[in-house]
Design a protein around this motif. Structure first.
Motif, PDB file in Angstrom:
ATOM      1  N   GLU A  27     -13.003  10.189  -8.605  1.00 42.39           N
ATOM      2  CA  GLU A  27     -11.604  10.312  -8.222  1.00 42.39           C
ATOM      3  C   GLU A  27     -10.724  10.191  -9.454  1.00 42.39           C
ATOM      4  N   LEU A  28      -9.572  10.819  -9.394  1.00 38.79           N
ATOM      5  CA  LEU A  28      -8.508  10.599 -10.364  1.00 38.79           C
ATOM      6  C   LEU A  28      -7.512   9.662  -9.693  1.00 38.79           C
ATOM      7  N   VAL A  29      -7.228   8.528 -10.342  1.00 34.95           N
ATOM      8  CA  VAL A  29      -6.466   7.452  -9.707  1.00 34.95           C
ATOM      9  C   VAL A  29      -5.408   6.946 -10.680  1.00 34.95           C
ATOM     10  N   PHE A  30      -4.219   6.638 -10.148  1.00 33.90           N
ATOM     11  CA  PHE A  30      -3.157   6.096 -10.989  1.00 33.90           C
ATOM     12  C   PHE A  30      -2.089   5.461 -10.103  1.00 33.90           C
ATOM     13  N   GLU A  31      -1.158   4.762 -10.742  1.00 29.59           N
ATOM     14  CA  GLU A  31       0.013   4.206 -10.062  1.00 29.59           C
ATOM     15  C   GLU A  31       1.263   4.570 -10.836  1.00 29.59           C
ATOM     16  N   ILE A  32       2.373   4.617 -10.129  1.00 32.34           N
ATOM     17  CA  ILE A  32       3.700   4.672 -10.742  1.00 32.34           C
ATOM     18  C   ILE A  32       4.272   3.265 -10.648  1.00 32.34           C
ATOM     19  N   LEU A  33       4.606   2.676 -11.797  1.00 32.81           N
ATOM     20  CA  LEU A  33       5.096   1.309 -11.836  1.00 32.81           C
ATOM     21  C   LEU A  33       6.603   1.294 -12.080  1.00 32.81           C
ATOM     22  N   ASP A  34       7.293   0.333 -11.439  1.00 33.65           N
ATOM     23  CA  ASP A  34       8.727   0.200 -11.666  1.00 33.65           C
ATOM     24  C   ASP A  34       8.971  -0.690 -12.886  1.00 33.65           C
ATOM     25  N   ASP A  35      10.245  -0.976 -13.177  1.00 36.83           N
ATOM     26  CA  ASP A  35      10.565  -1.711 -14.403  1.00 36.83           C
ATOM     27  C   ASP A  35      10.143  -3.176 -14.356  1.00 36.83           C
ATOM     28  N   SER A  36       9.695  -3.642 -13.199  1.00 36.35           N
ATOM     29  CA  SER A  36       9.152  -5.002 -13.113  1.00 36.35           C
ATOM     30  C   SER A  36       7.625  -4.995 -13.124  1.00 36.35           C
ATOM     31  N   GLY A  37       7.028  -3.814 -13.267  1.00 35.13           N
ATOM     32  CA  GLY A  37       5.579  -3.702 -13.325  1.00 35.13           C
ATOM     33  C   GLY A  37       4.895  -3.598 -11.975  1.00 35.13           C
ATOM     34  N   GLU A  38       5.688  -3.458 -10.907  1.00 33.58           N
ATOM     35  CA  GLU A  38       5.124  -3.361  -9.569  1.00 33.58           C
ATOM     36  C   GLU A  38       4.905  -1.891  -9.189  1.00 33.58           C
ATOM     37  N   PRO A  39       3.802  -1.587  -8.476  1.00 31.31           N
ATOM     38  CA  PRO A  39       3.568  -0.210  -8.040  1.00 31.31           C
ATOM     39  C   PRO A  39       4.655   0.269  -7.072  1.00 31.31           C
ATOM     40  N   VAL A  40       5.096   1.495  -7.267  1.00 34.00           N
ATOM     41  CA  VAL A  40       6.101   2.098  -6.396  1.00 34.00           C
ATOM     42  C   VAL A  40       5.409   2.646  -5.159  1.00 34.00           C
ATOM     43  N   THR A  41       5.959   2.363  -3.991  1.00 38.00           N
ATOM     44  CA  THR A  41       5.346   2.826  -2.743  1.00 38.00           C
ATOM     45  C   THR A  41       6.272   3.710  -1.917  1.00 38.00           C
ATOM     46  N   ASP A  42       7.505   3.900  -2.378  1.00 37.88           N
ATOM     47  CA  ASP A  42       8.480   4.662  -1.593  1.00 37.88           C
ATOM     48  C   ASP A  42       9.044   5.781  -2.454  1.00 37.88           C
ATOM     49  N   TYR A  43       8.966   7.006  -1.953  1.00 34.61           N
ATOM     50  CA  TYR A  43       9.389   8.183  -2.692  1.00 34.61           C
ATOM     51  C   TYR A  43      10.221   9.093  -1.798  1.00 34.61           C
ATOM     52  N   ASP A  44      11.040   9.932  -2.419  1.00 34.91           N
ATOM     53  CA  ASP A  44      11.717  10.996  -1.702  1.00 34.91           C
ATOM     54  C   ASP A  44      10.873  12.261  -1.791  1.00 34.91           C
ATOM     55  N   THR A  45      10.832  12.998  -0.698  1.00 36.46           N
ATOM     56  CA  THR A  45      10.090  14.257  -0.693  1.00 36.46           C
ATOM     57  C   THR A  45      10.847  15.307  -1.494  1.00 36.46           C
ATOM     58  N   ALA A  46      10.136  15.987  -2.386  1.00 36.79           N
ATOM     59  CA  ALA A  46      10.701  17.089  -3.160  1.00 36.79           C
ATOM     60  C   ALA A  46       9.712  18.242  -3.144  1.00 36.79           C
ATOM     61  N   HIS A  47      10.170  19.417  -2.782  1.00 34.13           N
ATOM     62  CA  HIS A  47       9.289  20.576  -2.651  1.00 34.13           C
ATOM     63  C   HIS A  47       8.118  20.265  -1.722  1.00 34.13           C
ATOM     64  N   GLU A  48       8.464  19.596  -0.604  1.00 33.30           N
ATOM     65  CA  GLU A  48       7.560  19.327   0.512  1.00 33.30           C
ATOM     66  C   GLU A  48       6.513  18.254   0.224  1.00 33.30           C
ATOM     67  N   LYS A  49       6.541  17.632  -0.961  1.00 30.98           N
ATOM     68  CA  LYS A  49       5.563  16.603  -1.302  1.00 30.98           C
ATOM     69  C   LYS A  49       6.262  15.414  -1.946  1.00 30.98           C
ATOM     70  N   ASP A  50       5.645  14.227  -1.809  1.00 30.71           N
ATOM     71  CA  ASP A  50       6.192  13.028  -2.450  1.00 30.71           C
ATOM     72  C   ASP A  50       5.873  12.984  -3.937  1.00 30.71           C
ATOM     73  N   LEU A  51       4.785  13.641  -4.343  1.00 29.61           N
ATOM     74  CA  LEU A  51       4.418  13.659  -5.763  1.00 29.61           C
ATOM     75  C   LEU A  51       3.583  14.896  -6.048  1.00 29.61           C
ATOM     76  N   HIS A  52       3.891  15.536  -7.162  1.00 25.87           N
ATOM     77  CA  HIS A  52       3.127  16.688  -7.629  1.00 25.87           C
ATOM     78  C   HIS A  52       2.352  16.262  -8.874  1.00 25.87           C
ATOM     79  N   LEU A  53       1.057  16.549  -8.891  1.00 25.91           N
ATOM     80  CA  LEU A  53       0.212  16.199 -10.018  1.00 25.91           C
ATOM     81  C   LEU A  53      -0.228  17.487 -10.718  1.00 25.91           C
ATOM     82  N   ILE A  54       0.135  17.591 -11.989  1.00 25.25           N
ATOM     83  CA  ILE A  54      -0.242  18.738 -12.806  1.00 25.25           C
ATOM     84  C   ILE A  54      -1.212  18.239 -13.877  1.00 25.25           C
ATOM     85  N   VAL A  55      -2.329  18.918 -14.038  1.00 22.27           N
ATOM     86  CA  VAL A  55      -3.314  18.571 -15.059  1.00 22.27           C
ATOM     87  C   VAL A  55      -3.654  19.831 -15.841  1.00 22.27           C
ATOM     88  N   VAL A  56      -3.627  19.740 -17.163  1.00 26.14           N
ATOM     89  CA  VAL A  56      -3.930  20.903 -17.994  1.00 26.14           C
ATOM     90  C   VAL A  56      -4.492  20.421 -19.327  1.00 26.14           C
TER      91      VAL A  56
END
Length: 272
Positions: free
Chosen positions: A46-75
């Motif tokens: 698996e490819l696994v990661f977190e988005i951390l806020d400025d206090s170092g806590e994982p972010v769990t709430d996102y706004d939907t953009a282009h029908e998804k909460d997060l887009h992952l691009i790898v190149v």
């Protein structure tokens, strides 16, 4: 090329309002954690990661953009091996994950493109590098405005001048006939990402026009507004959907030098 218009017609205004993204692992008060992934070609995991806020806590709430909460691009850093996927969030831990394996060795850039769940929040794009063990033979990227993918002939038309808004048009054909059955994908009839050669600055572009509805079709042309912040070469990746299947065409274009090629965009790399 700079950002888009979300597929809603105000593309030029959006294009002029953003700097380059994807050049840093932190921006806007957010940090992309180290990316855990298989370490060698052929390993399954698996490819696994977190988005951390400025206090170092994982972010769990996102706004939907282009029908998804997060887009992952790898190149890979030479532009090969492009993938655009949508990992799954474990809301209890803030961990994003998706099944993963590597086809080829090399150094890869991983981009997390998301919008924080806050009133008036703008999109954030963070990136990190991942090393994949094995023999690596870089691919030489030549200028290319046509591509054959899964039986489709895709062509990119238009001239781009640094610092000026330009229009790019993509045409899609199959067996010499225009394709008029392009389907909505992520809120538009085409989804485009461009990476600037040299630093792989991330530029996210969407088709012009109103957001399509389910069941709408279009083609053979898709139009994009583009604004290159600097002269030079850009690697362009187009996702389009037909019969429920997403296809990716790849191009390499050259942005000509213009009077505004030293604009403010150069001073806010990674800003949002």
């Amino acid at each position: 090329m700079n950002t888009h218009g979300e597929g809603h017609g105000d593309t030029e205004k959006e294009a002029q309002g953003h700097g380059l993204k994807g050049l840093s692992l932190d921006a806007g008060g957010f940090l992309l954690s180290p990316v855990r992934a298989p370490g060698a070609v052929g390993d399954e995991g698996e490819l696994v990661f977190e988005i951390l806020d400025d206090s170092g806590e994982p972010v769990t709430d996102y706004d939907t953009a282009h029908e998804k909460d997060l887009h992952l691009i790898v190149v890979r850093t030479d532009g090969a091996g492009f993938r655009h996927v949508h990992p799954v969030l474990d809301a209890s831990t803030g961990t994003w994950s998706t099944p993963w394996s590597w086809d080829e060795a090399g150094t890869y850039r991983v981009y997390a493109d998301f919008t924080p769940a806050a009133e008036g929040a703008e999109g954030v794009t963070l990136s990190r590098s991942v090393q994949v063990a094995g023999d690596f033979a870089p691919v030489e990227r030549e200028l290319q405005t046509t591509d054959e993918v899964d039986g489709y002939a895709v062509s990119l038309h238009g001239e781009v001048t640094a610092g000026s808004a330009s229009e790019l048009t993509v045409t899609v054909e199959r067996d010499g006939e225009p394709v008029t059955t392009l389907e909505p994908y992520l809120g538009a009839f085409g989804h485009m990402v461009a990476l600037r050669e040299g630093d792989l600055a991330y530029l996210h572009v969407h088709a012009e026009g109103d957001e399509p509805h389910a069941g709408d079709t279009a083609g053979p042309e898709i139009r994009f507004a583009a604004k290159a912040p600097t002269a030079g070469r850009y690697m362009v990746y187009l996702d389009f959907q037909v019969d429920g299947q997403v296809h990716t065409a790849e191009f390499v274009i050259e942005a000509a030098r213009g009077d505004a090629s030293h604009t403010d965009d150069d001073s806010d790399h990674g800003g949002h």
